[in-house]
Design an enzyme around this catalytic site. Structure first.
Site, mmCIF file in Angstrom:
data_model
loop_
_atom_site.group_PDB
_atom_site.id
_atom_site.type_symbol
_atom_site.label_atom_id
_atom_site.label_comp_id
_atom_site.label_asym_id
_atom_site.label_seq_id
_atom_site.Cartn_x
_atom_site.Cartn_y
_atom_site.Cartn_z
ATOM 1 N N ASN A 165 0.871 -1.214 -0.022
ATOM 2 C CA ASN A 165 0.115 -0.244 -0.137
ATOM 3 C C ASN A 165 1.082 1.132 0.004
ATOM 4 O OD1 ASN A 165 -0.341 1.953 2.568
ATOM 5 N ND2 ASN A 165 0.079 -0.124 3.413
ATOM 6 N N PHE B 261 -1.621 8.292 4.275
ATOM 7 C CA PHE B 261 -2.391 8.888 5.066
ATOM 8 C C PHE B 261 -3.681 9.604 4.716
ATOM 9 C CE2 PHE B 261 1.246 9.785 8.345
ATOM 10 C CZ PHE B 261 1.296 8.156 8.487
ATOM 11 N N SER C 208 5.640 5.190 8.820
ATOM 12 C CA SER C 208 5.025 4.971 7.318
ATOM 13 C C SER C 208 5.988 5.339 6.074
ATOM 14 C CB SER C 208 3.657 5.602 7.177
ATOM 15 O OG SER C 208 3.273 5.646 5.993
ATOM 16 N N ASN D 220 5.141 6.165 3.121
ATOM 17 C CA ASN D 220 4.478 6.884 2.158
ATOM 18 C C ASN D 220 4.367 8.137 2.333
ATOM 19 O OD1 ASN D 220 3.929 4.217 1.043
ATOM 20 N ND2 ASN D 220 2.643 3.701 2.482
ATOM 21 N N THR D 221 4.760 8.859 3.634
ATOM 22 C CA THR D 221 5.080 10.121 3.852
ATOM 23 C C THR D 221 6.503 10.688 3.795
ATOM 24 O OG1 THR D 221 2.784 10.066 5.173
ATOM 25 C CG2 THR D 221 4.566 11.937 5.455
ATOM 26 N N LYS E 103 5.284 3.663 16.936
ATOM 27 C CA LYS E 103 5.192 2.678 15.840
ATOM 28 C C LYS E 103 6.424 2.978 15.080
ATOM 29 C CE LYS E 103 2.331 0.547 12.936
ATOM 30 N NZ LYS E 103 0.971 0.311 12.256
ATOM 31 N N ASN F 160 5.943 -1.329 11.363
ATOM 32 C CA ASN F 160 5.101 -0.951 10.163
ATOM 33 C C ASN F 160 5.432 -1.835 9.010
ATOM 34 O OD1 ASN F 160 3.424 0.849 8.660
ATOM 35 N ND2 ASN F 160 3.659 2.646 10.010
#
Length: 267
Positions: free
Chosen positions: A28, A32, A89, A91-92, A127, A156
């Site tokens: 994925n 966010f 994450s 993805n940021t 996390k 994560n």
């Protein structure tokens, strides 16, 4: 719940979720995507069934990452049972840089100060990523202990792409979760437990799809476990199966409770 940011944001362009069915995995790169704190808090204020935690994060275009987490903590502290600071994450952009010792120390201190100021007493977790080096793990453990947070969630999704992947979308960018994440996330869990020396709880996450998997996380230092991707493939019945098989694992090895098995492979 999914990670919330102060302001609404659309997330990354679609498609951004890919099932790797042959690998029992998912990639994925959601980024966010959420409606912001106001919408999130409104839903959290409604009836809840069981323990509900809130994951707080930063907006992609934020100029002050720490302030984003402080605002999130302030807004949600009285609506949830625990707070998770998500700094892992993939993805940021720039988010994982908050895992460095100095940045993490400042971030945790700011959130704790805010919670104390508003009189909120609830567990606070951090996390972390599974792609950490040994020194990173040691630093995070030291910060976690010195800051007196309530636990670390390991881990994560990963940016790694094991050669064993078979599915069509295996090269897509984003975070990989599911079965291929089990071994690397469990290895980081073990190292985190070793450096924390049992001084705070660890939550094991990554690739859990059976009671045996959950048991291995516990033996590697987890006091609790979380499930994500396996529920996509197996559905809610998996919970019952894991509980049943976990009891069998404990009995097989002569443990009377989960507590007795925590970190036994690391010790």
């Amino acid at each position: 719940t999914g990670t919330v940011t102060p302001k609404p944001q659309a997330g990354n362009p679609k498609p951004r979720i890919f099932r790797l069915c042959e690998d029992n995995a998912v990639i994925n790169r959601l980024g966010f995507n959420n409606g912001g704190l106001d919408a999130y808090a409104k839903r959290m204020a409604g009836p809840k069934n069981g323990i509900v935690g809130a994951n707080i994060g930063r907006n992609k275009d934020s100029e002050n990452a720490i302030e984003d987490y402080v605002v999130g903590a302030r807004r949600l502290a009285f609506y949830c049972d625990y707070l998770t600071i998500n700094i892992s994450s993939p993805n940021t952009p720039g988010l994982r840089a908050l895992q460095s010792a100095d940045a993490l120390t400042s971030l945790i201190a700011a959130v704790q100060s805010e919670l104390a100021e508003i009189g909120a007493e609830l567990p606070l977790f951090v996390k972390v990523a599974p792609d950490l080096k040994e020194r990173d793990i040691e630093d995070i453990a030291a910060v976690a202990i010195s800051s007196s947070i309530d636990g670390v969630i390991v881990s994560n999704t990963t940016i790694a792409r094991p050669q064993s992947l078979k599915a069509l979308h295996k090269a897509e960018h984003g975070g990989l979760s599911g079965k291929p994440l089990f071994e690397p996330s469990t290895a980081v869990l073990s190292e985190m437990y070793r450096h924390c020396a049992g001084k705070l709880p660890l939550i094991g996450v990554g690739g859990i799809a059976s009671g045996e998997n959950a048991y291995q996380k516990i033996r590697s230092g987890a006091s609790l476990v979380q499930l994500y991707t396996a529920l996509v493939y197996r559905g809610p019945r998996l919970i019952t199966e894991i509980k049943r098989d976990l009891v069998a694992c404990l009995e097989r090895d002569g443990f009377s409770s989960i507590t007795d098995a925590i970190g036994i492979d690391v010790k």
